[in-house]
Design a protein around this motif. Structure first.
Motif, PDB file in Angstrom:
ATOM      1  N   ASP A  48       0.825  -1.220   0.000  1.00  0.00           N
ATOM      2  CA  ASP A  48       0.000   0.000   0.000  1.00  0.00           C
ATOM      3  C   ASP A  48       0.853   1.261   0.000  1.00  0.00           C
ATOM      4  OD1 ASP A  48      -2.451  -1.408   0.065  1.00  0.00           O
ATOM      5  OD2 ASP A  48      -2.258  -1.708   2.227  1.00  0.00           O
ATOM      6  N   ASP A  49       2.127   1.133   0.363  1.00  0.00           N
ATOM      7  CA  ASP A  49       3.030   2.289   0.364  1.00  0.00           C
ATOM      8  C   ASP A  49       3.838   2.401  -0.924  1.00  0.00           C
ATOM      9  OD1 ASP A  49       2.238   2.873   2.958  1.00  0.00           O
ATOM     10  OD2 ASP A  49       3.855   1.677   3.855  1.00  0.00           O
ATOM     11  N   ALA A  50       3.673   1.447  -1.839  1.00  0.00           N
ATOM     12  CA  ALA A  50       4.579   1.336  -2.985  1.00  0.00           C
ATOM     13  C   ALA A  50       4.159   2.247  -4.140  1.00  0.00           C
ATOM     14  CB  ALA A  50       4.637  -0.110  -3.461  1.00  0.00           C
ATOM     15  N   ASP A  51       5.062   3.115  -4.569  1.00  0.00           N
ATOM     16  CA  ASP A  51       4.863   3.901  -5.788  1.00  0.00           C
ATOM     17  C   ASP A  51       5.165   3.054  -7.027  1.00  0.00           C
ATOM     18  OD1 ASP A  51       4.351   6.353  -4.346  1.00  0.00           O
ATOM     19  OD2 ASP A  51       6.489   6.348  -3.876  1.00  0.00           O
ATOM     20  N   ILE A  71      -3.290  -6.210  -7.356  1.00  0.00           N
ATOM     21  CA  ILE A  71      -2.547  -4.954  -7.472  1.00  0.00           C
ATOM     22  C   ILE A  71      -3.404  -3.864  -8.117  1.00  0.00           C
ATOM     23  CG2 ILE A  71      -0.568  -3.884  -8.635  1.00  0.00           C
ATOM     24  CD1 ILE A  71       0.872  -6.609  -8.249  1.00  0.00           C
ATOM     25  N   ARG A  72      -4.282  -4.269  -9.026  1.00  0.00           N
ATOM     26  CA  ARG A  72      -5.180  -3.286  -9.654  1.00  0.00           C
ATOM     27  C   ARG A  72      -6.022  -2.574  -8.597  1.00  0.00           C
ATOM     28  NH1 ARG A  72      -9.234  -6.008 -13.569  1.00  0.00           N
ATOM     29  NH2 ARG A  72      -9.914  -6.826 -11.544  1.00  0.00           N
ATOM     30  N   GLN A  73      -6.491  -3.324  -7.596  1.00  0.00           N
ATOM     31  CA  GLN A  73      -7.295  -2.718  -6.537  1.00  0.00           C
ATOM     32  C   GLN A  73      -6.449  -1.788  -5.681  1.00  0.00           C
ATOM     33  OE1 GLN A  73     -10.715  -3.015  -6.139  1.00  0.00           O
ATOM     34  NE2 GLN A  73     -10.273  -1.287  -4.765  1.00  0.00           N
ATOM     35  N   VAL A  74      -5.199  -2.204  -5.401  1.00  0.00           N
ATOM     36  CA  VAL A  74      -4.283  -1.342  -4.636  1.00  0.00           C
ATOM     37  C   VAL A  74      -4.046  -0.038  -5.390  1.00  0.00           C
ATOM     38  CG1 VAL A  74      -1.919  -1.102  -3.778  1.00  0.00           C
ATOM     39  CG2 VAL A  74      -3.146  -3.264  -3.459  1.00  0.00           C
ATOM     40  N   LYS A  75      -3.833  -0.156  -6.694  1.00  0.00           N
ATOM     41  CA  LYS A  75      -3.576   1.036  -7.514  1.00  0.00           C
ATOM     42  C   LYS A  75      -4.793   1.960  -7.496  1.00  0.00           C
ATOM     43  CE  LYS A  75      -1.810   2.387 -12.058  1.00  0.00           C
ATOM     44  NZ  LYS A  75      -1.095   1.913 -13.269  1.00  0.00           N
ATOM     45  N   ALA A  76      -5.982   1.389  -7.583  1.00  0.00           N
ATOM     46  CA  ALA A  76      -7.197   2.206  -7.569  1.00  0.00           C
ATOM     47  C   ALA A  76      -7.379   2.897  -6.219  1.00  0.00           C
ATOM     48  CB  ALA A  76      -8.412   1.328  -7.876  1.00  0.00           C
ATOM     49  N   ASP A  77      -7.112   2.175  -5.142  1.00  0.00           N
ATOM     50  CA  ASP A  77      -7.258   2.768  -3.810  1.00  0.00           C
ATOM     51  C   ASP A  77      -6.274   3.917  -3.607  1.00  0.00           C
ATOM     52  OD1 ASP A  77      -9.211   0.905  -3.267  1.00  0.00           O
ATOM     53  OD2 ASP A  77      -7.901  -0.437  -2.130  1.00  0.00           O
ATOM     54  N   ARG A  78      -5.050   3.737  -4.066  1.00  0.00           N
ATOM     55  CA  ARG A  78      -4.049   4.794  -3.922  1.00  0.00           C
ATOM     56  C   ARG A  78      -4.390   6.009  -4.790  1.00  0.00           C
ATOM     57  NH1 ARG A  78       1.188   4.306  -2.286  1.00  0.00           N
ATOM     58  NH2 ARG A  78       1.929   5.196  -4.261  1.00  0.00           N
TER      59      ARG A  78
END
Length: 443
Positions: free
Chosen positions: A25-28, A52-59
């Motif tokens: 969740d901290d990863a750019d 990862i797609r969901q992580v990207k959307a949340d960020r």
């Protein structure tokens, strides 16, 4: 090798303003370093990309960008198909091109998207990678902290054998061997960080034929002898080997060089000559057995591990029994066994008489029961012995350290953290299927 490649990618990015995080969740930047050797490994890439797609959307909802890269052999094999199936991916980079990561990420920063870099570049990637750093907190095989233990070091890549089931020649290319000087330099840097044991890596490592300091071509035996003599490394290992390249000089090295550990990973894949021919292994059952006999004469205490495939197209019940009988004859300390997995583009994928999945599963279960029994028996044979153990990391329990025996077994010992990165004699008092337990031997 993928662990080694992941370390080198991290090192290449450390100088570009990146540092590793253990929290996605901290990863750019997220890099999936992938394997294409079996279907299950390849398909896992797409399930991970969904997460990862969901992580990207949340960020993105909180104003943070996430770049997603797929690296490794799936990237090489599937290229633009990855971007088509998973538009979340910004960059696809093959295993021969990851030294270009900083440049490619720079292009993305300037607006490029969905880049695919899977050409085999003319330049040699190792010359473009930074010096080994093995920084604390990195995803290194080396224990973090001031005292390090073990490391991987790639000396050879690619393969010219073209086994009919294998994608390596297509994803890693032809055989390439690094120069002895470059390997020696990298090893000395690892030793400076406290590394005591190194595993030399290659898809076909005993086909190594690098240029030596004198301009002559060095074999793997030559390289092992050179590294043992000119560095302070205490333990040398290598993998993965092919029977046809297990020459007499290399076998003799197991007899004469104490720094070469008495453990060898030597795949045979099938015990049936007809299947070996269909696999294009270029050796017979007897060739393998003869090689094992030579090794055990040279090094009577040698422990062996292997790779085995069950259910190769056309494999009969009798041919599977020949695999079982070879395992019973050789006896392995460790093993890796798999159901045949058809890989797109390989000759075996188009063969008739594909073995039904349920038959493959039954064969694998029976084989693994035998192999696990052999592994347990080997571990139990160590009870009462005193083995030199290299301590690598803290154990799960407080006050416990975990190390490796010369035979690559995990060894659990109650000991002080001050022993991390050092070798001590351990009296083995108990053994399980996957590890040994012991106490520090009296001086």
């Amino acid at each position: 090798m993928n662990v080694y490649d992941s370390e080198r990618m991290s090192e290449a990015l450390n100088g570009e303003g990146y540092r590793e995080t253990t929290n996605i969740d901290d990863a750019d930047l997220v890099i999936l370093n992938t394997c294409h050797i079996r279907e299950k490994a390849a398909e896992k890439v797409y399930s991970d990309l969904g997460r990862i797609r969901q992580v990207k959307a949340d960020r993105k909802r909180v104003g943070k960008e996430t770049l997603v890269t797929v690296a490794g052999c799936v990237a090489q094999a599937e290229g633009a198909e990855i971007v088509r199936r998973a538009p979340v991916v910004d960059l696809v980079v093959g295993p021969q091109s990851y030294h270009r990561l900083p440049k490619l990420l720079g292009e993305i920063a300037n607006g490029a998207r969905n880049l695919v870099e899977t050409e085999f570049p003319e330049e040699e990637k190792f010359t473009h990678l930074p010096e080994r750093t093995l920084q604390e907190g990195a995803s290194s095989t080396v224990a973090s902290g001031p005292k390090l233990a073990t490391a991987f070091l790639t000396i050879q890549e690619g393969c010219d054998k073209f086994c009919s089931f294998c994608v390596v020649p297509y994803t890693r290319g032809g055989e390439y061997s690094r120069a002895v000087k470059d390997i020696e330099t990298e090893l000395k840097r690892l030793i400076d960080r406290g590394v005591r044991e190194v595993t030399l890596l290659g898809q076909n490592v005993n086909a190594y034929h690098g240029t030596g300091p004198d301009g002559e071509t060095y074999s793997l035996a030559d390289l092992l002898g050179h590294l043992a003599n000119v560095t302070d490394i205490e333990r040398l290992r290598y993998m993965t080997s092919h029977t046809n390249d297990m020459n007499d000089d290399l076998i003799t090295m197991h007899r004469d060089e104490p720094k070469v550990m008495p453990y060898l990973h030597l795949p045979f894949q099938s015990g049936a000559d007809r299947i070996l021919a269909a696999m294009n292994r270029k050796h017979t059952r007897q060739d393998y057995l003869t090689c094992i006999e030579k090794l055990r004469v040279a090094c009577p205490g040698l422990a062996l591990s292997t790779d085995i495939i069950v259910g190769f197209p056309g494999e009969s019940d009798d041919e599977f029994e020949q695999t079982i009988s070879l395992v019973e004859e050789v006896v392995f300390a460790q093993s890796y066994s798999f159901k045949y997995s058809a890989r797109p583009g390989t000759p075996a994928a188009g063969l008739p008489d594909q073995v039904p999945e349920e038959v493959k599963s039954k064969r694998l279960t029976r084989l693994q029961e035998l192999l696990f029994a052999q592994q347990r028996s080997f571990n139990e044979s160590c009870i009462g012995k005193t083995l030199p153990v290299l301590f690598e990391r803290n154990g799960r329990k407080a006050g416990q350290l975990v190390g490796r025996s010369p035979y690559l077994q995990l060894v659990n010992v109650d000991a002080s953290p001050e022993l991390l990165g050092s070798i001590h004699n351990v009296e083995i008092g108990d053994a399980g299927g996957n590890s040994l337990n012991g106490v520090i031997a009296s001086p």
